[in-house]
Design an enzyme around this catalytic site. Sequence first.
Site, PDB file in Angstrom:
ATOM      1  NE  ARG A   6      29.733 -99.881-108.673  1.00 48.27           N
ATOM      2  CZ  ARG A   6      30.956-100.160-109.084  1.00 48.27           C
ATOM      3  NH1 ARG A   6      31.212-100.183-110.375  1.00 48.27           N
ATOM      4  NH2 ARG A   6      31.930-100.395-108.229  1.00 48.27           N
ATOM      5  N   GLY A  42      34.480 -93.665-106.520  1.00 48.69           N
ATOM      6  CA  GLY A  42      35.489 -93.544-107.561  1.00 48.69           C
ATOM      7  C   GLY A  42      36.060 -94.892-107.918  1.00 48.69           C
ATOM      8  CB  ILE A  86      37.719 -92.806 -98.264  1.00 42.03           C
ATOM      9  CG1 ILE A  86      39.228 -93.091 -98.291  1.00 42.03           C
ATOM     10  CG2 ILE A  86      37.439 -91.338 -97.977  1.00 42.03           C
ATOM     11  CD1 ILE A  86      39.954 -92.426 -99.464  1.00 42.03           C
ATOM     12  CE  LYS A  97      39.485 -89.671-107.868  1.00 46.37           C
ATOM     13  NZ  LYS A  97      38.226 -89.653-107.110  1.00 46.37           N
ATOM     14  CE1 TYR A 131      41.119 -92.653-109.009  1.00 40.42           C
ATOM     15  CE2 TYR A 131      43.320 -91.739-108.714  1.00 40.42           C
ATOM     16  CZ  TYR A 131      42.113 -92.149-108.182  1.00 40.42           C
ATOM     17  OH  TYR A 131      41.889 -92.046-106.821  1.00 40.42           O
ATOM     18  CG  ASP A 191      26.055 -96.931-111.688  1.00 38.76           C
ATOM     19  OD1 ASP A 191      26.985 -96.103-111.692  1.00 38.76           O
ATOM     20  OD2 ASP A 191      26.050 -97.940-112.413  1.00 38.76           O
ATOM     21  CB  VAL A 192      28.061 -91.816-109.265  1.00 35.80           C
ATOM     22  CG1 VAL A 192      27.747 -91.903-107.783  1.00 35.80           C
ATOM     23  CG2 VAL A 192      29.395 -92.476-109.576  1.00 35.80           C
TER      24      VAL A 192
HETATM   25  P1  NDP Z   1      37.174 -98.255-102.622  1.00 33.27           P
HETATM   26  O1  NDP Z   1      37.588 -98.920-103.882  1.00 33.27           O
HETATM   27  O2  NDP Z   1      37.508 -98.882-101.310  1.00 33.27           O
HETATM   28  O3  NDP Z   1      35.613 -97.947-102.638  1.00 33.27           O
HETATM   29  C1  NDP Z   1      35.056 -97.339-103.768  1.00 33.27           C
HETATM   30  C2  NDP Z   1      33.631 -97.005-103.436  1.00 33.27           C
HETATM   31  O4  NDP Z   1      33.033 -96.381-104.573  1.00 33.27           O
HETATM   32  C3  NDP Z   1      32.816 -98.230-103.108  1.00 33.27           C
HETATM   33  O5  NDP Z   1      31.976 -97.927-102.036  1.00 33.27           O
HETATM   34  C4  NDP Z   1      32.034 -98.471-104.391  1.00 33.27           C
HETATM   35  O6  NDP Z   1      30.801 -99.083-104.080  1.00 33.27           O
HETATM   36  C5  NDP Z   1      31.827 -97.043-104.882  1.00 33.27           C
HETATM   37  N1  NDP Z   1      31.553 -96.941-106.299  1.00 33.27           N
HETATM   38  C6  NDP Z   1      32.377 -97.263-107.332  1.00 33.27           C
HETATM   39  N2  NDP Z   1      31.764 -97.029-108.502  1.00 33.27           N
HETATM   40  C7  NDP Z   1      30.530 -96.555-108.201  1.00 33.27           C
HETATM   41  C8  NDP Z   1      29.423 -96.138-108.983  1.00 33.27           C
HETATM   42  N3  NDP Z   1      29.446 -96.166-110.324  1.00 33.27           N
HETATM   43  N4  NDP Z   1      28.324 -95.687-108.327  1.00 33.27           N
HETATM   44  C9  NDP Z   1      28.272 -95.665-106.980  1.00 33.27           C
HETATM   45  N5  NDP Z   1      29.275 -96.048-106.184  1.00 33.27           N
HETATM   46  C10 NDP Z   1      30.390 -96.505-106.805  1.00 33.27           C
HETATM   47  O7  NDP Z   1      37.764 -96.773-102.729  1.00 33.27           O
HETATM   48  P2  NDP Z   1      38.447 -95.819-101.643  1.00 33.27           P
HETATM   49  O8  NDP Z   1      37.656 -95.768-100.393  1.00 33.27           O
HETATM   50  O9  NDP Z   1      39.882 -96.120-101.619  1.00 33.27           O
HETATM   51  O10 NDP Z   1      38.300 -94.424-102.435  1.00 33.27           O
HETATM   52  C11 NDP Z   1      37.224 -93.529-102.247  1.00 33.27           C
HETATM   53  C12 NDP Z   1      37.522 -92.287-103.054  1.00 33.27           C
HETATM   54  O11 NDP Z   1      38.767 -91.737-102.645  1.00 33.27           O
HETATM   55  C13 NDP Z   1      37.640 -92.545-104.560  1.00 33.27           C
HETATM   56  O12 NDP Z   1      37.079 -91.476-105.272  1.00 33.27           O
HETATM   57  C14 NDP Z   1      39.136 -92.596-104.772  1.00 33.27           C
HETATM   58  O13 NDP Z   1      39.485 -92.246-106.098  1.00 33.27           O
HETATM   59  C15 NDP Z   1      39.610 -91.565-103.758  1.00 33.27           C
HETATM   60  N6  NDP Z   1      40.984 -91.706-103.357  1.00 33.27           N
HETATM   61  C16 NDP Z   1      41.433 -92.878-102.796  1.00 33.27           C
HETATM   62  C17 NDP Z   1      42.756 -92.984-102.407  1.00 33.27           C
HETATM   63  C18 NDP Z   1      43.321 -94.219-101.810  1.00 33.27           C
HETATM   64  O14 NDP Z   1      44.530 -94.300-101.617  1.00 33.27           O
HETATM   65  N7  NDP Z   1      42.523 -95.209-101.434  1.00 33.27           N
HETATM   66  C19 NDP Z   1      43.693 -91.872-102.590  1.00 33.27           C
HETATM   67  C20 NDP Z   1      43.107 -90.687-103.163  1.00 33.27           C
HETATM   68  C21 NDP Z   1      41.803 -90.625-103.519  1.00 33.27           C
HETATM   69  P3  NDP Z   1      30.167-100.288-104.951  1.00 33.27           P
HETATM   70  O15 NDP Z   1      31.322-101.011-105.603  1.00 33.27           O
HETATM   71  O16 NDP Z   1      29.420-101.114-103.971  1.00 33.27           O
HETATM   72  O17 NDP Z   1      29.271 -99.584-105.906  1.00 33.27           O
END
Ligand code: NDP
Length: 232
Positions: A34, A77, A14, A144, A140, A48-49
């Site tokens: 990250r 997330g 997303i 949220k 989770y 890193d959030v």
């Molecule tokens: P992905 O698992 O595909 O991607 C997660 C992203 O978050 C990655 O880019 C990862 O980057 C980054 N991330 C994770 N932890 C950290 C951290 N500590 N610091 C910085 N970046 C971080 O997730 P989605 O695209 O599916 O989801 C995006 C958001 O949408 C999330 O908040 C999720 O909860 C929410 N969401 C998703 C849904 C779904 O069905 N997919 C439904 C509803 C909400 P990296 O690992 O490289 O750090």
Amino acid sequence: MGQVALVTGGNRGIGLATAQRLRDGGYTVVVGSRSGEAPDGLDAVRLDVSDPASIEAGFAEIEERFGPVLVLVANAGITRDGLLMRMSDEDIDDVLATNLAGSIRLARRALKGMIRARSGRIVFVSSVVGMLGSGGQVNYAASKAGLIGAARSLAREVGSRGITVNVLAPGFVETDMTAVLDDAQRSAILGQIPLARYAQSAEIADSVAFLVGAGYVTGAVLPIDGGLGMGH
Ligand code: NDP
């Protein structure tokens, strides 16, 4: 150069779709993750959030290279699913630290530049399960749901400064996060979605772009869930 927009977790899913959508809309987009890796055609910082020092370092780098962040999309997330009886302290702490505390800290840091500019857009990416609940996702869903209280409180604090704070609540989206669901889980979920399909990331990105462009919407929770959370 357009206004600087930071999209956390913008290297895939997303976040990547959102980063591309905002870039196409004329924003100077910086992706934070990250790994710090830059997707094609986008700038990136390591951020890193879940680590306050990393948030500070990431913002300092963005400000030096591009200018103040006037659009924040707190999208990063994680999930650590499991029944609460068996959930470890680490699974509780990691999810809350990343999804909830991380988003709040990002917003706090972004406010410095936004208040100076008397303009800003903050979008928290929540989830339909924050309102519906979801067995196996107590950590989770709590993270949220917490974003909604945070956004609405902050919206009241900073509205008079021209800063809006909104929440996007996606349903199920085709990304790495949902790729782990098995066929039985997928068909059970699809059976509850009136539109009978998952969302594409681009559909979520369009809604983030709407909130970023909307000058008179704040404290709102926008459901983009195919009808799954109807009434919530
Ligand atoms: P992905 O698992 O595909 O991607 C997660 C992203 O978050 C990655 O880019 C990862 O980057 C980054 N991330 C994770 N932890 C950290 C951290 N500590 N610091 C910085 N970046 C971080 O997730 P989605 O695209 O599916 O989801 C995006 C958001 O949408 C999330 O908040 C999720 O909860 C929410 N969401 C998703 C849904 C779904 O069905 N997919 C439904 C509803 C909400 P990296 O690992 O490289 O750090």
